[in-house]
Design an enzyme around this catalytic site. Structure first.
Site, PDB file in Angstrom:
ATOM      1  N   ASN A   9       0.871  -1.171   0.000  1.00  0.00           N
ATOM      2  CA  ASN A   9       0.000   0.000   0.000  1.00  0.00           C
ATOM      3  C   ASN A   9       0.908   1.220   0.000  1.00  0.00           C
ATOM      4  O   ASN A   9       1.495   1.564   1.023  1.00  0.00           O
ATOM      5  CB  ASN A   9      -0.893  -0.040   1.258  1.00  0.00           C
ATOM      6  CG  ASN A   9      -1.737   1.216   1.398  1.00  0.00           C
ATOM      7  OD1 ASN A   9      -1.778   2.051   0.497  1.00  0.00           O
ATOM      8  ND2 ASN A   9      -2.406   1.335   2.535  1.00  0.00           N
ATOM      9  N   LYS A  11       0.160   4.239  -0.290  1.00  0.00           N
ATOM     10  CA  LYS A  11      -0.470   5.423   0.325  1.00  0.00           C
ATOM     11  C   LYS A  11      -0.227   6.662  -0.557  1.00  0.00           C
ATOM     12  O   LYS A  11      -0.154   6.538  -1.781  1.00  0.00           O
ATOM     13  CB  LYS A  11       0.030   5.603   1.762  1.00  0.00           C
ATOM     14  CG  LYS A  11      -0.167   4.323   2.582  1.00  0.00           C
ATOM     15  CD  LYS A  11       0.033   4.486   4.062  1.00  0.00           C
ATOM     16  CE  LYS A  11      -0.164   3.142   4.751  1.00  0.00           C
ATOM     17  NZ  LYS A  11      -0.046   3.233   6.226  1.00  0.00           N
ATOM     18  N   HIS A  95      -9.483   1.237   5.022  1.00  0.00           N
ATOM     19  CA  HIS A  95      -8.185   1.404   5.683  1.00  0.00           C
ATOM     20  C   HIS A  95      -8.353   2.338   6.886  1.00  0.00           C
ATOM     21  O   HIS A  95      -9.160   3.274   6.846  1.00  0.00           O
ATOM     22  CB  HIS A  95      -7.161   1.977   4.704  1.00  0.00           C
ATOM     23  CG  HIS A  95      -5.771   1.918   5.253  1.00  0.00           C
ATOM     24  ND1 HIS A  95      -5.295   2.863   6.126  1.00  0.00           N
ATOM     25  CD2 HIS A  95      -4.788   1.009   5.104  1.00  0.00           C
ATOM     26  CE1 HIS A  95      -4.063   2.537   6.475  1.00  0.00           C
ATOM     27  NE2 HIS A  95      -3.728   1.407   5.873  1.00  0.00           N
ATOM     28  N   GLU A  97      -6.674   4.726   7.933  1.00  0.00           N
ATOM     29  CA  GLU A  97      -6.477   6.158   7.655  1.00  0.00           C
ATOM     30  C   GLU A  97      -7.743   6.766   7.056  1.00  0.00           C
ATOM     31  O   GLU A  97      -8.060   7.928   7.293  1.00  0.00           O
ATOM     32  CB  GLU A  97      -5.248   6.343   6.751  1.00  0.00           C
ATOM     33  CG  GLU A  97      -3.967   6.094   7.547  1.00  0.00           C
ATOM     34  CD  GLU A  97      -2.846   5.419   6.787  1.00  0.00           C
ATOM     35  OE1 GLU A  97      -2.847   5.429   5.543  1.00  0.00           O
ATOM     36  OE2 GLU A  97      -1.949   4.869   7.465  1.00  0.00           O
ATOM     37  N   GLU A 167      -5.169  -4.772  10.694  1.00  0.00           N
ATOM     38  CA  GLU A 167      -4.153  -3.737  10.876  1.00  0.00           C
ATOM     39  C   GLU A 167      -4.418  -2.997  12.182  1.00  0.00           C
ATOM     40  O   GLU A 167      -5.225  -2.046  12.207  1.00  0.00           O
ATOM     41  CB  GLU A 167      -4.202  -2.744   9.701  1.00  0.00           C
ATOM     42  CG  GLU A 167      -3.934  -3.387   8.359  1.00  0.00           C
ATOM     43  CD  GLU A 167      -3.381  -2.392   7.353  1.00  0.00           C
ATOM     44  OE1 GLU A 167      -2.335  -2.695   6.770  1.00  0.00           O
ATOM     45  OE2 GLU A 167      -3.962  -1.307   7.173  1.00  0.00           O
ATOM     46  N   GLY A 173       2.649   2.503  10.773  1.00  0.00           N
ATOM     47  CA  GLY A 173       3.571   3.630  10.587  1.00  0.00           C
ATOM     48  C   GLY A 173       4.282   4.053  11.858  1.00  0.00           C
ATOM     49  O   GLY A 173       4.895   5.111  11.916  1.00  0.00           O
ATOM     50  N   SER A 213       3.673  -1.953  10.320  1.00  0.00           N
ATOM     51  CA  SER A 213       5.126  -1.994  10.527  1.00  0.00           C
ATOM     52  C   SER A 213       5.764  -3.337  10.149  1.00  0.00           C
ATOM     53  O   SER A 213       6.716  -3.782  10.800  1.00  0.00           O
ATOM     54  CB  SER A 213       5.478  -1.607  11.972  1.00  0.00           C
ATOM     55  OG  SER A 213       5.032  -0.294  12.246  1.00  0.00           O
TER      56      SER A 213
HETATM   57  P1  13P Z   1       3.143   0.511   7.675  1.00  0.00           P
HETATM   58  O1  13P Z   1       3.643  -0.779   7.097  1.00  0.00           O
HETATM   59  O2  13P Z   1       3.838   1.726   7.156  1.00  0.00           O
HETATM   60  O3  13P Z   1       3.036   0.455   9.164  1.00  0.00           O
HETATM   61  O4  13P Z   1       1.611   0.671   7.130  1.00  0.00           O
HETATM   62  C1  13P Z   1       0.761  -0.407   7.243  1.00  0.00           C
HETATM   63  C2  13P Z   1      -0.474  -0.113   6.479  1.00  0.00           C
HETATM   64  O5  13P Z   1      -1.242   0.756   6.849  1.00  0.00           O
HETATM   65  C3  13P Z   1      -0.722  -0.865   5.251  1.00  0.00           C
HETATM   66  O6  13P Z   1      -1.995  -0.625   4.756  1.00  0.00           O
END
Ligand code: 13P
Length: 252
Positions: A9, A11, A95, A97, A167, A173, A213
């Site tokens: 992803n 982002k 997601h 976010e 997640e 992150g 992560s």
């Molecule tokens: P990270 O791997 O940067 O923690 O992000 C995970 C994520 O949100 C994947 O959709």
């Protein structure tokens, strides 16, 4: 046996040139890998160029979001049919976010899931608890509520096609990865939720990715858990080396 599935992803990162270069590199390195499904999910404006970069390779294309309506006056939105048209196989939905920064509700996610299934896209439906929810011992209540809300009205044969991504929001992150045991416990709990609502066959066929992560250094331990069927990777998917390093964690 569930086939592992690792997706990147990206982002809201990269630019056109670096997105194409990354896609080409992942496609090239994926050529020698067997027994795993791979996908990259670039920002929507780069879907088209990334589609061309991964065409004919083992790497599939996914979008990061879509709108549930088929067409019409929805300024700024993108439909499932448009994503299919441009070569997407997957779409990430719900997601954290989008839930926590953009205010998406389970009901919004549910409409998108049904529209994606209708268009024959495979939704990657994200679920996960916040840190205070985990600390209050409410993780599985949150997961159950998000699952039931986001997947309302999904039939058994549709469920078997859906990918779930667990997640934990506190691990995204932040560099704070869930321990393999913490993740496995939720994945197993999710499989029980699926079994109770559908049946054992569906529960055993649904792929449940872990996200939060994931890096080459922790991938093998996470991916070695019996109910972790892959990873949804954020930061570490922005370099071909670390993304493929996570794939290597499958030990294929
Ligand atoms: P990270 O791997 O940067 O923690 O992000 C995970 C994520 O949100 C994947 O959709």
């Amino acid at each position: 046996m569930r086939r592992p599935f690792i997706a990147g992803n990206w982002k809201m990162n990269l630019d056109r040139a670096s997105a194409v270069a990354l896609a080409e590199e992942v496609a090239k390195e994926a050529a020698g890998v067997e027994g795993v499904d791979l996908a990259v999910c670039p920002p929507s404006v780069y879907l088209d160029v990334v589609a061309a970069a991964v065409a004919g390779s083992k790497v599939a294309l996914g979008a990061q979001n879509m709108y549930h309506q088929p067409n019409g006056a929805f300024t700024g939105e993108i439909s499932a049919a448009m994503l299919c048209d441009i070569g997407c196989r997957y779409v990430i939905l719900g997601h954290s976010e989008r839930r926590h920064i953009l205010g998406e509700t389970d009901e919004d996610v549910n409409k998108k899931v049904l529209a994606a299934l209708e268009a024959r896209l495979t939704p990657i439906v994200c679920l996960g608890e916040l840190l205070p929810e985990r600390e209050a011992g409410r993780t599985m209540n949150v997961i159950r509520r998000q699952f039931n809300g986001s997947l309302a009205g999904v039939h058994a044969e549709q469920m078997a096609r859906i990918v779930i991504a667990y997640e934990p929001v506190w691990a995204i992150g932040t560099g704070k990865v869930a321990t393999p045991q913490q993740a496995e416990e939720v994945h197993l709990g999710l499989r029980k939720i699926i079994e109770n609502r559908y049946n054992q066959e569906v529960a055993q066929s649904v792929r449940i990715q872990y996200g939060g992560s994931v890096k080459p250094e922790n991938a093998a331990d996470l991916l070695g858990q019996p109910n972790i069927d892959g990873a949804l990777v954020g930061g570490a998917s922005l370099k071909a080396e670390s993304f493929m390093g996570i794939v290597a964690g499958l030990g294929l």
